[in-house]
Scaffold this motif. Sequence first.
Motif, short mmCIF file in Angstrom:
data_model
loop_
_atom_site.label_atom_id
_atom_site.label_comp_id
_atom_site.label_asym_id
_atom_site.label_seq_id
_atom_site.Cartn_x
_atom_site.Cartn_y
_atom_site.Cartn_z
N ALA A 16 0.84 -1.21 0.00
CA ALA A 16 0.00 0.00 0.00
C ALA A 16 0.87 1.25 0.00
O ALA A 16 0.59 2.22 -0.72
CB ALA A 16 -0.93 -0.01 1.20
N TYR A 17 1.92 1.24 0.80
CA TYR A 17 2.83 2.40 0.87
C TYR A 17 3.47 2.66 -0.48
O TYR A 17 3.48 3.80 -0.97
CB TYR A 17 3.89 2.16 1.94
N LEU A 18 3.99 1.62 -1.11
CA LEU A 18 4.67 1.80 -2.40
C LEU A 18 3.70 2.18 -3.51
O LEU A 18 4.07 2.91 -4.43
CB LEU A 18 5.45 0.54 -2.77
N THR A 19 2.46 1.73 -3.40
CA THR A 19 1.44 2.13 -4.38
C THR A 19 1.12 3.61 -4.23
O THR A 19 0.98 4.33 -5.21
CB THR A 19 0.17 1.29 -4.20
N GLU A 20 1.02 4.05 -2.98
CA GLU A 20 0.67 5.45 -2.70
C GLU A 20 1.84 6.39 -2.97
O GLU A 20 1.68 7.45 -3.56
CB GLU A 20 0.21 5.59 -1.26
N VAL A 21 3.02 6.02 -2.51
CA VAL A 21 4.17 6.92 -2.54
C VAL A 21 5.03 6.69 -3.77
O VAL A 21 5.53 7.62 -4.37
CB VAL A 21 5.02 6.74 -1.25
N GLY A 22 5.23 5.45 -4.14
CA GLY A 22 6.11 5.12 -5.25
C GLY A 22 7.52 4.86 -4.74
O GLY A 22 7.99 5.54 -3.83
N VAL A 34 4.57 3.53 9.08
CA VAL A 34 3.45 2.84 8.45
C VAL A 34 3.41 1.39 8.94
O VAL A 34 2.34 0.86 9.27
CB VAL A 34 3.58 2.90 6.90
N LEU A 35 4.58 0.76 9.02
CA LEU A 35 4.64 -0.63 9.47
C LEU A 35 4.28 -0.77 10.95
O LEU A 35 3.53 -1.68 11.33
CB LEU A 35 6.03 -1.21 9.20
N VAL A 36 4.78 0.13 11.78
CA VAL A 36 4.44 0.10 13.20
C VAL A 36 2.93 0.24 13.38
O VAL A 36 2.31 -0.51 14.14
CB VAL A 36 5.19 1.23 13.96
N ASN A 37 2.34 1.19 12.69
CA ASN A 37 0.90 1.41 12.82
C ASN A 37 0.10 0.24 12.28
O ASN A 37 -0.94 -0.12 12.86
CB ASN A 37 0.50 2.71 12.13
N ALA A 38 0.55 -0.38 11.19
CA ALA A 38 -0.16 -1.54 10.64
C ALA A 38 -0.14 -2.70 11.63
O ALA A 38 -1.17 -3.36 11.84
CB ALA A 38 0.48 -1.96 9.31
N LEU A 39 1.00 -2.95 12.24
CA LEU A 39 1.07 -4.02 13.24
C LEU A 39 0.22 -3.71 14.46
O LEU A 39 -0.46 -4.58 15.01
CB LEU A 39 2.52 -4.26 13.66
N ARG A 40 0.23 -2.45 14.88
CA ARG A 40 -0.59 -2.06 16.04
C ARG A 40 -2.07 -2.28 15.75
O ARG A 40 -2.81 -2.84 16.56
CB ARG A 40 -0.33 -0.60 16.41
#
Length: 50
Positions: A16-22, A34-40
């Motif tokens: 999702a991050y790479l799709t949004e940001v590139g 982003v990863l910390v929040n996804a795991l939380r």
Amino acid sequence: MNDDESADVLRAAIDAYLTEVGPEELDSDDLAWVLVNALRRATERRAAVS
């Protein structure tokens, strides 16, 4: 959450991050959060279901 579930959550967050940001605009600090929040969120959802 087992390792397979963690890997699935991290993989989805990275995609999702790479799709949004590139990939050319990747910021390691932003990706880390982003990863910390996804795991939380995944951990909280799992706790709410249990």
